[in-house]
Every structure is written in structure tokens, then in C-alpha cells.
Design a protein around this motif. Structure first.
Motif, mmCIF file in Angstrom:
data_model
loop_
_atom_site.group_PDB
_atom_site.id
_atom_site.type_symbol
_atom_site.label_atom_id
_atom_site.label_comp_id
_atom_site.label_asym_id
_atom_site.label_seq_id
_atom_site.Cartn_x
_atom_site.Cartn_y
_atom_site.Cartn_z
ATOM 1 N N ARG A 16 37.451 54.969 45.523
ATOM 2 C CA ARG A 16 37.744 54.860 44.091
ATOM 3 C C ARG A 16 38.721 53.723 43.812
ATOM 4 O O ARG A 16 38.567 52.987 42.831
ATOM 5 C CB ARG A 16 38.293 56.193 43.561
ATOM 6 C CG ARG A 16 37.216 57.254 43.464
ATOM 7 C CD ARG A 16 37.686 58.622 43.008
ATOM 8 N NE ARG A 16 38.750 58.596 42.036
ATOM 9 C CZ ARG A 16 39.736 59.487 41.990
ATOM 10 N NH1 ARG A 16 39.791 60.467 42.861
ATOM 11 N NH2 ARG A 16 40.665 59.405 41.068
ATOM 12 N N VAL A 17 39.748 53.575 44.652
ATOM 13 C CA VAL A 17 40.710 52.475 44.484
ATOM 14 C C VAL A 17 40.004 51.141 44.673
ATOM 15 O O VAL A 17 40.195 50.202 43.889
ATOM 16 C CB VAL A 17 41.901 52.623 45.468
ATOM 17 C CG1 VAL A 17 42.755 51.369 45.486
ATOM 18 C CG2 VAL A 17 42.728 53.850 45.106
ATOM 19 N N ASN A 18 39.165 51.048 45.691
ATOM 20 C CA ASN A 18 38.416 49.812 45.929
ATOM 21 C C ASN A 18 37.528 49.474 44.729
ATOM 22 O O ASN A 18 37.493 48.321 44.270
ATOM 23 C CB ASN A 18 37.577 49.945 47.197
ATOM 24 C CG ASN A 18 36.925 48.635 47.584
ATOM 25 O OD1 ASN A 18 37.612 47.710 47.999
ATOM 26 N ND2 ASN A 18 35.618 48.550 47.411
ATOM 27 N N ASP A 19 36.815 50.465 44.212
ATOM 28 C CA ASP A 19 35.939 50.242 43.049
ATOM 29 C C ASP A 19 36.745 49.804 41.833
ATOM 30 O O ASP A 19 36.340 48.893 41.097
ATOM 31 C CB ASP A 19 35.144 51.512 42.719
ATOM 32 C CG ASP A 19 34.109 51.850 43.775
ATOM 33 O OD1 ASP A 19 33.853 51.009 44.667
ATOM 34 O OD2 ASP A 19 33.568 52.979 43.714
ATOM 35 N N PHE A 20 37.882 50.440 41.597
ATOM 36 C CA PHE A 20 38.740 50.101 40.456
ATOM 37 C C PHE A 20 39.207 48.655 40.551
ATOM 38 O O PHE A 20 39.138 47.891 39.584
ATOM 39 C CB PHE A 20 39.940 51.054 40.419
ATOM 40 C CG PHE A 20 40.917 50.769 39.312
ATOM 41 C CD1 PHE A 20 40.721 51.294 38.042
ATOM 42 C CD2 PHE A 20 42.031 49.960 39.531
ATOM 43 C CE1 PHE A 20 41.621 51.023 37.016
ATOM 44 C CE2 PHE A 20 42.925 49.696 38.523
ATOM 45 C CZ PHE A 20 42.726 50.225 37.254
ATOM 46 N N LEU A 21 39.720 48.270 41.722
ATOM 47 C CA LEU A 21 40.218 46.903 41.889
ATOM 48 C C LEU A 21 39.096 45.868 41.871
ATOM 49 O O LEU A 21 39.247 44.781 41.307
ATOM 50 C CB LEU A 21 41.012 46.794 43.191
ATOM 51 C CG LEU A 21 42.307 47.613 43.235
ATOM 52 C CD1 LEU A 21 42.905 47.574 44.629
ATOM 53 C CD2 LEU A 21 43.301 47.135 42.197
ATOM 54 N N SER A 22 37.976 46.192 42.467
ATOM 55 C CA SER A 22 36.837 45.262 42.489
ATOM 56 C C SER A 22 36.338 44.953 41.085
ATOM 57 O O SER A 22 35.969 43.814 40.778
ATOM 58 C CB SER A 22 35.686 45.841 43.318
ATOM 59 O OG SER A 22 36.036 45.888 44.671
ATOM 60 N N ARG A 24 38.019 44.646 38.519
ATOM 61 C CA ARG A 24 39.011 43.856 37.790
ATOM 62 C C ARG A 24 39.382 42.554 38.497
ATOM 63 O O ARG A 24 40.304 41.871 38.092
ATOM 64 C CB ARG A 24 40.270 44.706 37.572
ATOM 65 C CG ARG A 24 40.028 45.805 36.553
ATOM 66 C CD ARG A 24 40.974 46.976 36.747
ATOM 67 N NE ARG A 24 40.744 48.009 35.759
ATOM 68 C CZ ARG A 24 39.748 48.899 35.817
ATOM 69 N NH1 ARG A 24 38.890 48.878 36.813
ATOM 70 N NH2 ARG A 24 39.612 49.813 34.876
ATOM 71 N N SER A 25 38.697 42.240 39.572
ATOM 72 C CA SER A 25 39.032 41.019 40.311
ATOM 73 C C SER A 25 37.930 39.981 40.172
ATOM 74 O O SER A 25 36.819 40.278 39.733
ATOM 75 C CB SER A 25 39.275 41.352 41.784
ATOM 76 O OG SER A 25 38.106 41.856 42.373
ATOM 77 N N VAL A 29 36.501 37.303 45.239
ATOM 78 C CA VAL A 29 37.527 38.046 45.969
ATOM 79 C C VAL A 29 36.861 39.159 46.775
ATOM 80 O O VAL A 29 36.036 39.908 46.266
ATOM 81 C CB VAL A 29 38.571 38.638 45.005
ATOM 82 C CG1 VAL A 29 39.511 39.584 45.728
ATOM 83 C CG2 VAL A 29 39.344 37.526 44.326
ATOM 84 N N LEU A 31 37.790 42.519 48.849
ATOM 85 C CA LEU A 31 38.865 43.495 49.013
ATOM 86 C C LEU A 31 38.631 44.396 50.212
ATOM 87 O O LEU A 31 37.496 44.743 50.526
ATOM 88 C CB LEU A 31 38.963 44.382 47.779
ATOM 89 C CG LEU A 31 39.448 43.759 46.489
ATOM 90 C CD1 LEU A 31 39.308 44.754 45.353
ATOM 91 C CD2 LEU A 31 40.882 43.324 46.638
ATOM 92 N N VAL A 33 40.544 47.993 51.244
ATOM 93 C CA VAL A 33 41.551 48.984 50.891
ATOM 94 C C VAL A 33 41.740 49.901 52.100
ATOM 95 O O VAL A 33 40.778 50.484 52.602
ATOM 96 C CB VAL A 33 41.126 49.801 49.652
ATOM 97 C CG1 VAL A 33 42.157 50.864 49.322
ATOM 98 C CG2 VAL A 33 40.916 48.870 48.464
#
Length: 139
Positions: A16-22, A24-25, A29, A31, A33
Motif C-alpha cells: 500500500r505504501v509503495n502504491d501510494f508513493l508510486s 505521486r512520483s 522513478v 521505488l 519500499v
């Protein structure tokens, strides 16, 4: 939020953190996590009790205070946890022990940082956690 001494995120949380950051990047990029790497803070202290009786309780309270203060998620001065690469100062540990009920003062204190994996401290990509504490009580 986890009461464990060194909480580990689930694979679902990491995804979920990876999906959230991906989302928005920038597209170029890439990532990765990962779960946190921990460095344990181990404290050895000589503590002078206010009264000779009840020494065992003072030792227990000192260890509990250090464990709470050094918790990676709920520790620290503001109880908001510790930042990546952040570690306590000796004065922080003195203050925590001197605030324990039954403690008159701390005669001496040493602490060391123990890596789970060699080289972790050098990367500055770690989170502290509570280690083994030895409290010697003097009256």
C-alpha cells in the motif's frame, strides 16, 4: 501502531505504501519500499534510590521507562516515535531515569548502539529500538 519492541510492517502495508508513493512520483522513478532496519539502544546505569526499601520496584520502573522512551513508534520526547537515523542523546536517557518515581539521581550512565545488520549505523537508514538495559541500584 504496534506494541512490539521492533514492529514489522506486513507485506500488505508495504504494498500500500509503495502504491501510494508510486501514484505521486515521476514515471521514471523506481521505488523500493522496505521494512525498517533497527538499531538497539542498550543502557547501563547506576541509579541512587531515594529510600533503601522498594529497590526492585525502582529497577523495574527504570527499565520500563527506557523501554517506553526507546520504542520506535511511540517513544521519544513527544511520544511520536523516532525518525530515521535519529538516536537519543545521553542527556535524554539521564532525564528519563531521573524522572522515575523513587530515583534520587543517576550516578553514571553508559549506552551503546547495537546493529541488527553490520553497517546499518553508517547508512543512517535505521530506526532505534529498546535493547537490553542493566540498572544497578544504590541506596
Amino acid at each position: 501502531r504496534d506494541a512490539e519492541a521492533r514492529p514489522r510492517p506486513s507485506l500488505e502495508l508495504l504494498r500500500r505504501v509503495n502504491d501510494f508513493l508510486s501514484a505521486r512520483s515521476a514515471p521514471e522513478v523506481s521505488l523500493v519500499v522496505l521494512a525498517p532496519r533497527y538499531v538497539r539502544v542498550c543502557v547501563e546505569a547506576e541509579v541512587v534510590a531515594r529510600e533503601a526499601s522498594g529497590g526492585g520496584g525502582v529497577q523495574v520502573r527504570c527499565k520500563e521507562r527506557l523501554t517506553q522512551f526507546l520504542h520506535p513508534v511511540t517513544g521519544g520526547e513527544q511520544r511520536r516515535g523516532w525518525g530515521i537515523g535519529e538516536s537519543p542523546h545521553e542527556s535524554d536517557l539521564y532525564a528519563q531515569l531521573e524522572d522515575v518515581d523513587g530515583v534520587d539521581y543517576v550516578r553514571s550512565l553508559r549506552f551503546r548502539l547495537e546493529e541488527e545488520e553490520p553497517g546499518t549505523l553508517e547508512t543512517k537508514r535505521f530506526v532505534i529500538s529498546s535493547g537490553e538495559h542493566r540498572i544497578q541500584l544504590e541506596s
